[in-house]
Design an enzyme around this catalytic site. Structure first.
Site, mmCIF file in Angstrom:
data_model
loop_
_atom_site.group_PDB
_atom_site.id
_atom_site.type_symbol
_atom_site.label_atom_id
_atom_site.label_comp_id
_atom_site.label_asym_id
_atom_site.label_seq_id
_atom_site.Cartn_x
_atom_site.Cartn_y
_atom_site.Cartn_z
ATOM 1 N N HIS A 95 34.942 25.661 43.074
ATOM 2 C CA HIS A 95 34.385 26.434 41.962
ATOM 3 C C HIS A 95 34.237 27.925 42.323
ATOM 4 O O HIS A 95 34.785 28.794 41.651
ATOM 5 C CB HIS A 95 33.022 25.822 41.582
ATOM 6 C CG HIS A 95 32.240 26.603 40.589
ATOM 7 N ND1 HIS A 95 32.427 26.495 39.229
ATOM 8 C CD2 HIS A 95 31.248 27.528 40.753
ATOM 9 C CE1 HIS A 95 31.589 27.304 38.601
ATOM 10 N NE2 HIS A 95 30.864 27.942 39.500
ATOM 11 N N HIS A 117 33.004 33.412 34.759
ATOM 12 C CA HIS A 117 32.956 31.940 34.716
ATOM 13 C C HIS A 117 33.908 31.358 33.668
ATOM 14 O O HIS A 117 34.416 30.250 33.843
ATOM 15 C CB HIS A 117 31.522 31.430 34.518
ATOM 16 C CG HIS A 117 30.806 31.220 35.822
ATOM 17 N ND1 HIS A 117 30.287 32.258 36.552
ATOM 18 C CD2 HIS A 117 30.583 30.096 36.555
ATOM 19 C CE1 HIS A 117 29.760 31.777 37.673
ATOM 20 N NE2 HIS A 117 29.928 30.463 37.704
ATOM 21 N N HIS A 152 37.212 31.256 35.280
ATOM 22 C CA HIS A 152 37.207 30.055 36.143
ATOM 23 C C HIS A 152 37.568 28.821 35.326
ATOM 24 O O HIS A 152 38.440 28.036 35.700
ATOM 25 C CB HIS A 152 35.839 29.857 36.796
ATOM 26 C CG HIS A 152 35.623 28.446 37.285
ATOM 27 N ND1 HIS A 152 35.207 27.421 36.445
ATOM 28 C CD2 HIS A 152 35.826 27.885 38.493
ATOM 29 C CE1 HIS A 152 35.151 26.297 37.130
ATOM 30 N NE2 HIS A 152 35.513 26.555 38.380
HETATM 31 ZN ZN LIG Z 1 29.139 29.151 39.109
#
Ligand SMILES: [Zn+2]
Length: 363
Positions: free
Chosen positions: A271, A254, A257
């Site tokens: 996402h 994450h 990300h």
């Molecule tokens: Zn997530």
């Protein structure tokens, strides 16, 4: 050692469950404050009409403008208060659902979450992402409890564009690996305790379900039909991943990300699509077994999730861009600090380059 597990009070999933919205709502009150984007509301109009016909419940429609901002939350909370609503229902994707959670928190009433897509694991969580009026990230907000009811109609998910379901698979893909990293590091989960055996088992089940059913579920969604495999993937994307990430913790996938979002070219990607690439980066960083990395790459390829930088819009890969991403991924407060070893921007950049090459090889 303090262990914590949090979850919604009730999770219900089934084909045609929105036919019974009236009965579900009645469990929480007779005056329900309803938050949804107009397009999403139109998608479920036939179910709302049944509520009007029965005439047991009054729905008060919030004047929701589509963005989850603090101003919007304050405005809607006031509308709900003035109308003396007994519960808040949010219907749609992330923004309407997050807004409903926040309004429920401020007016101290039960929250009912009605996801119309399965693109992230946010519906079950006790937090919301707030934006500014022009759509920029503002802050995270967390609430004292998770939603009272998360109600999923699998047919509604099957009717939604397949890219949402696939993005949800990408978000769910990271859950087990981030949980595993947090466990190795004795890192805290989202509510601030260590993970439980229950949450770790849920995270593992999430991964196993994706491996078994993702391709079949994608095909079902393409045909707008509900099959056992689609049901399993809806559960993996929303419930297993939701419980897994909150109660087992997040790690590098994450943060990668978040780092990727500094590059404008990634903004058109969901996402879960970026998290999917972030998962491969985390596995490279950990030097996970080749067989495991290949298994993940194969899964991504089989459902059309990104496996290299070009797949998330980064065609012109430069040292400078990857450096920017890596620095952002290691920013203060990022969950990459939950990895069981020290992670610097150089470590992240190296893993991004290698993950990109491995993905290209797999094409
Ligand atoms: Zn997530």
């Amino acid at each position: 050692m303090k262990k914590v597990l949090i979850s919604p009070s009730k999770y219900v999933q089934g084909e045609g469950e929105y036919n019974h919205l009236n009965d579900y709502f009645l469990q929480y009150g007779k005056k329900i404050f309803f938050i949804a984007h107009i397009d999403d509301k139109n998608r479920v109009q036939c179910y709302l009409d049944r509520i009007f016909e029965k005439n047991e419940i009054q729905l008060v429609f919030g004047d929701f403008e589509g963005e989850c901002t603090l101003d919007e939350i304050n405005k809607l909370s006031e509308q709900a208060r003035v109308n003396q609503c007994e519960a808040v229902a949010g219907l749609g994707g992330g923004k309407a659902l997050d807004t409903a959670k926040a309004v429920g928190f401020f007016i101290e009433k039960p929250v009912i979450i009605l996801p119309t897509i399965a693109s992230t694991d946010a519906p079950c969580s006790h937090s919301a992402v707030l934006y500014t009026k022009d759509g920029q990230f503002d802050r995270y907000m967390s609430f004292k409890k998770n939603p009272d009811l998360v109600l999923v109609d699998s047919q509604i998910i099957a009717n939604a564009p397949v890219r949402f379901l696939v993005a949800g698979i990408g978000d769910a893909l990271s859950t087990y690996f981030e949980a595993r990293a947090c466990q190795s590091a004795f890192a805290n989960n989202i509510p601030g305790g260590k993970s439980t055996k229950a949450a770790l088992a849920i995270a593992r089940q999430c991964y196993d379900t994706l491996m078994e059913d993702a391709v079949k579920a994608k095909k079902a969604c393409e045909c707008n039909v509900v099959t056992p495999a689609l049901e399993n993937i809806v559960e993996a994307n929303i419930l297993l991943s939701g419980l897994g990430f909150e109660s087992s913790g997040l790690a590098a996938a994450h943060s990668v990300h978040d780092g990727l979002t500094v590059l404008e070219e990634t903004h058109h990607y969901f996402h879960g699509e970026k998290v999917s690439f972030g998962t491969i980066v985390q596995l490279v960083m950990e030097n996970a077994p080749t067989s495991e990395i290949n298994e993940v790459l194969e899964l991504c390829k089989s459902v059309g999730l990104p496996i290299c930088l070009a797949d998330i819009g980064i065609v012109d890969v430069t040292q400078e861009k990857i450096k920017k991403v890596s620095i952002a991924a290691c920013a203060e407060g990022e969950t990459i600090g939950n990895m069981p070893f020290e992670v610097t921007p150089d470590v992240v950049a190296a893993a991004i380059f290698v993950a990109d090459k491995l993905g290209q090889m797999c094409k």
